[in-house]
Design a protein around this motif. Structure first.
Motif, PDB file in Angstrom:
ATOM      1  N   LEU A 240       0.435  -1.400  -0.057  1.00 27.23           N
ATOM      2  CA  LEU A 240       0.338   0.083  -0.260  1.00 27.23           C
ATOM      3  C   LEU A 240       1.056   1.514  -0.101  1.00 27.23           C
ATOM      4  CD1 LEU A 240      -2.576   1.238   0.538  1.00 27.23           C
ATOM      5  CD2 LEU A 240      -2.943   0.995   2.359  1.00 27.23           C
ATOM      6  N   ARG A 241       1.799   0.600   0.864  1.00 27.04           N
ATOM      7  CA  ARG A 241       2.860   2.293   0.657  1.00 27.04           C
ATOM      8  C   ARG A 241       3.814   2.683  -0.541  1.00 27.04           C
ATOM      9  NH1 ARG A 241       7.919   3.527   1.388  1.00 27.04           N
ATOM     10  NH2 ARG A 241       8.748   1.728   1.409  1.00 27.04           N
ATOM     11  N   LEU A 242       3.982   1.484  -1.476  1.00 20.80           N
ATOM     12  CA  LEU A 242       4.568   1.834  -2.001  1.00 20.80           C
ATOM     13  C   LEU A 242       3.750   2.115  -3.637  1.00 20.80           C
ATOM     14  CD1 LEU A 242       7.243  -1.698  -1.973  1.00 20.80           C
ATOM     15  CD2 LEU A 242       8.123   0.696  -2.731  1.00 20.80           C
ATOM     16  N   SER A 243       2.078   1.875  -3.673  1.00 18.39           N
ATOM     17  CA  SER A 243       1.055   2.349  -4.532  1.00 18.39           C
ATOM     18  C   SER A 243       1.094   3.866  -4.272  1.00 18.39           C
ATOM     19  CB  SER A 243      -0.194   1.653  -3.917  1.00 18.39           C
ATOM     20  OG  SER A 243       0.326  -0.039  -4.644  1.00 18.39           O
ATOM     21  N   THR A 244       0.933   4.407  -2.797  1.00 14.34           N
ATOM     22  CA  THR A 244       0.911   5.593  -3.285  1.00 14.34           C
ATOM     23  C   THR A 244       1.981   6.376  -3.571  1.00 14.34           C
ATOM     24  OG1 THR A 244       2.072   5.686  -1.182  1.00 14.34           O
ATOM     25  CG2 THR A 244      -0.161   5.188  -0.786  1.00 14.34           C
ATOM     26  N   TYR A 245       2.952   6.114  -3.654  1.00 11.05           N
ATOM     27  CA  TYR A 245       4.325   6.610  -4.411  1.00 11.05           C
ATOM     28  C   TYR A 245       3.953   6.472  -6.381  1.00 11.05           C
ATOM     29  CZ  TYR A 245       6.992   6.841   0.119  1.00 11.05           C
ATOM     30  OH  TYR A 245       7.213   7.405   0.944  1.00 11.05           O
ATOM     31  N   LEU A 246       3.357   5.246  -6.453  1.00 10.66           N
ATOM     32  CA  LEU A 246       3.119   5.546  -7.464  1.00 10.66           C
ATOM     33  C   LEU A 246       1.852   5.459  -8.238  1.00 10.66           C
ATOM     34  CD1 LEU A 246       5.841   1.626  -7.778  1.00 10.66           C
ATOM     35  CD2 LEU A 246       6.333   4.065  -8.871  1.00 10.66           C
ATOM     36  N   ARG A 247       1.021   5.909  -7.560  1.00  8.20           N
ATOM     37  CA  ARG A 247      -0.566   5.834  -7.757  1.00  8.20           C
ATOM     38  C   ARG A 247      -0.884   6.481  -9.478  1.00  8.20           C
ATOM     39  NH1 ARG A 247      -0.219   9.492  -4.345  1.00  8.20           N
ATOM     40  NH2 ARG A 247      -0.526  11.103  -4.356  1.00  8.20           N
ATOM     41  N   ASP A 248       0.673   8.199  -9.315  1.00  7.66           N
ATOM     42  CA  ASP A 248       0.092   9.192 -10.599  1.00  7.66           C
ATOM     43  C   ASP A 248       1.367   8.281 -11.440  1.00  7.66           C
ATOM     44  OD1 ASP A 248      -2.454   9.797  -9.507  1.00  7.66           O
ATOM     45  OD2 ASP A 248      -1.416  11.181  -8.775  1.00  7.66           O
ATOM     46  N   ILE A 249       1.704   6.702 -11.649  1.00  4.90           N
ATOM     47  CA  ILE A 249       2.679   6.511 -12.565  1.00  4.90           C
ATOM     48  C   ILE A 249       1.868   7.189 -14.257  1.00  4.90           C
ATOM     49  CG2 ILE A 249       2.585   4.499 -13.021  1.00  4.90           C
ATOM     50  CD1 ILE A 249       5.717   4.106 -13.181  1.00  4.90           C
ATOM     51  N   GLY A 250       1.149   6.739 -14.317  1.00  7.56           N
ATOM     52  CA  GLY A 250       0.213   6.794 -15.409  1.00  7.56           C
ATOM     53  C   GLY A 250      -0.125   8.112 -16.315  1.00  7.56           C
ATOM     54  N   LEU A 251       0.505   8.779 -15.496  1.00  4.36           N
ATOM     55  CA  LEU A 251      -0.101  10.252 -15.786  1.00  4.36           C
ATOM     56  C   LEU A 251       1.278  10.714 -17.048  1.00  4.36           C
ATOM     57  CD1 LEU A 251      -1.201  12.945 -12.516  1.00  4.36           C
ATOM     58  CD2 LEU A 251      -2.430  12.534 -14.490  1.00  4.36           C
ATOM     59  N   SER A 252       2.029   9.621 -16.765  1.00  2.80           N
ATOM     60  CA  SER A 252       3.284  10.117 -18.112  1.00  2.80           C
ATOM     61  C   SER A 252       2.938  10.014 -19.217  1.00  2.80           C
ATOM     62  CB  SER A 252       4.243   8.696 -17.653  1.00  2.80           C
ATOM     63  OG  SER A 252       4.023   7.789 -17.983  1.00  2.80           O
ATOM     64  N   GLY A 253       2.076   9.156 -19.751  1.00  2.20           N
ATOM     65  CA  GLY A 253       0.920   8.866 -20.990  1.00  2.20           C
ATOM     66  C   GLY A 253       0.203  10.377 -21.002  1.00  2.20           C
ATOM     67  N   VAL A 254      -0.442  11.078 -20.372  1.00  2.00           N
ATOM     68  CA  VAL A 254      -0.773  12.905 -20.678  1.00  2.00           C
ATOM     69  C   VAL A 254       0.167  13.586 -20.504  1.00  2.00           C
ATOM     70  CG1 VAL A 254      -3.128  14.105 -19.709  1.00  2.00           C
ATOM     71  CG2 VAL A 254      -2.527  11.461 -18.971  1.00  2.00           C
ATOM     72  N   SER A 255      -0.127  14.153 -21.474  1.00  2.82           N
ATOM     73  CA  SER A 255       0.847  14.858 -22.402  1.00  2.82           C
ATOM     74  C   SER A 255       0.889  16.352 -21.207  1.00  2.82           C
ATOM     75  CB  SER A 255       0.155  15.595 -23.718  1.00  2.82           C
ATOM     76  OG  SER A 255      -0.434  17.192 -23.982  1.00  2.82           O
ATOM     77  N   TYR A 256       2.112  17.069 -21.611  1.00  2.14           N
ATOM     78  CA  TYR A 256       2.241  18.326 -20.221  1.00  2.14           C
ATOM     79  C   TYR A 256       1.099  19.081 -20.025  1.00  2.14           C
ATOM     80  CZ  TYR A 256       4.489  22.266 -17.370  1.00  2.14           C
ATOM     81  OH  TYR A 256       4.641  22.855 -16.980  1.00  2.14           O
ATOM     82  N   GLU A 257       1.143  19.485 -21.911  1.00  2.00           N
ATOM     83  CA  GLU A 257      -0.223  20.845 -22.284  1.00  2.00           C
ATOM     84  C   GLU A 257      -1.815  20.463 -21.359  1.00  2.00           C
ATOM     85  OE1 GLU A 257      -2.598  22.188 -26.554  1.00  2.00           O
ATOM     86  OE2 GLU A 257      -0.389  21.171 -26.267  1.00  2.00           O
ATOM     87  N   VAL A 258      -1.625  19.218 -22.025  1.00  5.79           N
ATOM     88  CA  VAL A 258      -3.035  18.804 -21.377  1.00  5.79           C
ATOM     89  C   VAL A 258      -3.475  18.682 -19.646  1.00  5.79           C
ATOM     90  CG1 VAL A 258      -4.774  16.793 -20.778  1.00  5.79           C
ATOM     91  CG2 VAL A 258      -4.266  16.985 -23.541  1.00  5.79           C
ATOM     92  N   LEU A 259      -2.318  18.328 -19.262  1.00 10.02           N
ATOM     93  CA  LEU A 259      -2.053  17.676 -17.655  1.00 10.02           C
ATOM     94  C   LEU A 259      -2.595  19.553 -17.312  1.00 10.02           C
ATOM     95  CD1 LEU A 259       0.788  15.592 -16.996  1.00 10.02           C
ATOM     96  CD2 LEU A 259      -1.298  15.507 -16.178  1.00 10.02           C
ATOM     97  N   ASN A 260      -2.480  20.765 -18.315  1.00 12.56           N
ATOM     98  CA  ASN A 260      -1.742  21.672 -17.182  1.00 12.56           C
ATOM     99  C   ASN A 260      -2.951  23.201 -17.890  1.00 12.56           C
ATOM    100  OD1 ASN A 260       0.229  22.368 -15.481  1.00 12.56           O
ATOM    101  ND2 ASN A 260       1.351  21.007 -17.241  1.00 12.56           N
ATOM    102  N   ARG A 261      -3.680  22.808 -18.726  1.00  7.91           N
ATOM    103  CA  ARG A 261      -4.087  22.978 -19.402  1.00  7.91           C
ATOM    104  C   ARG A 261      -5.558  23.157 -18.282  1.00  7.91           C
ATOM    105  NH1 ARG A 261      -6.261  20.512 -24.194  1.00  7.91           N
ATOM    106  NH2 ARG A 261      -4.372  21.592 -25.033  1.00  7.91           N
ATOM    107  N   GLU A 262      -6.135  24.386 -18.079  1.00 10.41           N
ATOM    108  CA  GLU A 262      -7.263  24.973 -17.623  1.00 10.41           C
ATOM    109  C   GLU A 262      -8.419  24.777 -18.081  1.00 10.41           C
ATOM    110  OE1 GLU A 262      -7.130  28.750 -15.777  1.00 10.41           O
ATOM    111  OE2 GLU A 262      -5.226  28.713 -15.308  1.00 10.41           O
TER     112      GLU A 262
END
Length: 73
Positions: free
Chosen positions: A10-32
């Protein structure tokens, strides 16, 4: 009431939970003002993260927790 291995996973999962955001472009992540397509891409990041972890034998067991990290119970 969890055993030590479950707590560590569970501890390790909390660190890795958003690793899938590496598949989302920076532009999309930061677009309001995300488009529906942007939101769809963002919403898939738990699934992408779980798929990434499935390819790493040592982290394969973390995959279900990462996949479910946005679900409400």
């Amino acid at each position: 009431g969890m055993d030590a291995r479950t707590v560590e996973n569970l501890r390790l999962s909390t660190y890795l939970r958003d690793i899938g955001l590496s598949g989302v472009s920076y532009e999309v992540l930061n677009r309001e003002d995300r488009t529906p397509a942007d939101e769809s891409m963002y919403a898939r990041h738990p699934e992408v993260g779980a798929s990434i972890l499935q390819m790493i034998p040592a982290y394969r067991g973390l995959s279900p927790t990462v996949r479910a990290h946005h679900l409400s119970y």
